[in-house]
Design an enzyme around this catalytic site. Structure first.
Site: not given
Length: 433
Positions: A28, A155, A246, A275
């Protein structure tokens, strides 16, 4: 034989940032004009330290993964022990205790009737597996459905399936013509819920509905109410649409409960996790499902197999890190810290919500997001983003703005003193930037 003459000793005259610039391509990041990347040499609790000894508060949990603090001694101990036993083994045709035990311990604490665990490497691959499960579920049933329902501004990752079900944005722009079509809907609220339910009732070829429960993370920390999501899920159930939650970002305490879907009456068929799964120690992804999903793949027909896997599927070290992280998560002290952070954020929200520079402020659980008033300039690429990022770094705080939106998403071990310091820096930024 390889040419060992090409092996070079790092240039000792260069610091770590200079060496990095010569060989690394960062995520990014426009490398043409990027600022030197800060060399971090160690972490401890909520802090990370650079090579000059400067201390930073990791207020975003290093991209939302670090839930218990850096270099947690308990997780480190368990990982070290496992390294001396079994570092990895192929997971096709073999199994091992850490993978089985993690599944046995995790499934009972997940919302709904999750019965099976499929291991992958990260959040994006966990989503890929979930999508493939749903599409092949209907194909295996002899009732092929190929459409997918998702939220605008969502996302779900950077691999192609995950990008396809994510909102079209700068992250997907170069690839839009290659992504498969998805039916995108608005986040539900009191005004549009009836229209959304009506849209869903007319869907006949939709395989699944995928969503980030309660919070759209990279989309700008957009938040919506559980009761309206519940109504959408109920409508999907009625229309024969499978449900994928998600929880890659929202899982493991971020929304105030262990999992965001605990706040729903209607539970998902499939859950994606990553995560915080390993406490931020190392990569691991999990896709869980109900027996109904799993049973659709049981067949004498080999073509009904889920042909998906990764070299490091169910890595024992990552599984042990996850077990250690789960031990810590389920302690009463951790839940108390989650509630403490949630209460602190709520007080700060009330303190700044009327500020002239605050366009909006929103909070769910341990996550608070402040949207700067910038007129028409709200892009992820806004110049304000860089100004804010540097302002907080100079104060020893890692806050990575999403355009004109800053958010605090800290490890649960953060102290009230550090939270107050961050709040004070934000108030100063509101006056000066």
């Amino acid at each position: 034989m390889s040419d060992t003459s090409k092996l070079q000793t790092p240039n000792s005259k260069l610091n770590l940032a200079e060496r990095d610039k010569k060989v690394i391509w960062h995520p990014y990041t426009q490398m043409k004009n990027a600022l030197p990347h800060i060399p971090i040499v160690r972490g401890e609790g909520v802090y990370i330290f650079d090579e000059d000894g400067k201390k930073y508060i990791d207020a975003v949990s290093s991209w939302w993964v670090n839930i218990h603090g850096h270099a947690h001694p308990y997780i480190a101990q368990k990982v070290a022990e496992q390294l001396n036993v079994l570092e990895h083994v192929i997971f096709a045709g073999f199994t091992h205790e850490p993978a089985v035990l993690l599944a046995e311990r995790l499934l009972p604490v997940l919302p709904g009737k999750q019965e099976k665990v499929f291991y992958t490497d990260n959040g994006s691959t966990a989503v890929e597996v979930a999508l493939k499960m749903c599409l092949q579920y209907w194909d295996n049933k002899g009732k092929p459905k190929t459409r997918i329902l998702a939220f605008k501004n969502a996302y779900h990752g950077d691999t192609f399936g995950a990008m396809s079900v994510s909102g079209r944005s700068i992250f997907t722009d170069a690839f839009n013509s290659l992504l498969f079509d998805v039916d995108f809907i608005d986040l539900p609220d009191a005004e549009n819920i009836s229209d959304l339910i009506s849209q869903i009732s007319n869907l006949t070829s939709t395989a699944c509905f995928i969503f980030e429960p309660l919070i759209l993370g990279s989309g700008g920390m957009l938040m919506y109410e559980a009761k309206y999501l519940d109504e959408l899920i109920a409508a999907c159930r009625k229309a024969g649409i499978l449900i994928i939650a998600d929880e890659v970002m929202t899982g493991f305490g971020r929304t105030g409960t262990y999992f965001a879907c605990e706040k729903l009456n209607h539970k998902p068929d499939i859950i994606c996790l990553s995560k915080g799964l390993t406490g931020g120690t190392m990569p691991l992804g999990i896709t869980t499902c109900t027996d109904e999903i799993f049973d659709a793949f049981l067949s004498e027909d080999k073509l009904k197999t889920l042909y998906h896997g990764h070299s490091f599927t169910a890595n024992p070290i990552a599984c042990v890190a996850s077990l250690a992280s789960l031990d810590i998560l389920l302690q009463e002290e951790t839940l108390a810290n989650i509630k403490r952070i949630e209460a602190k954020h709520a007080l700060f929200l009330e303190e700044i919500k009327a500020h002239a520079r605050v366009k909006a402020v929103r909070q769910t659980g341990t996550i608070i997001a402040i949207e700067w008033e910038t007129g028409n300039e709200t892009s992820y690429l806004s110049n304000l983003r860089n100004l804010l990022y540097k302002f907080f770094l100079d104060k020893g705080i890692v806050l990575r703005p999403l355009g004109n939106i800053i958010y605090i998403l800290p490890p649960y071990v953060i102290s009230d003193t550090d939270l107050n310091y961050i709040y004070g820096a934000i108030k100063q930024a509101l006056e000066e930037i």
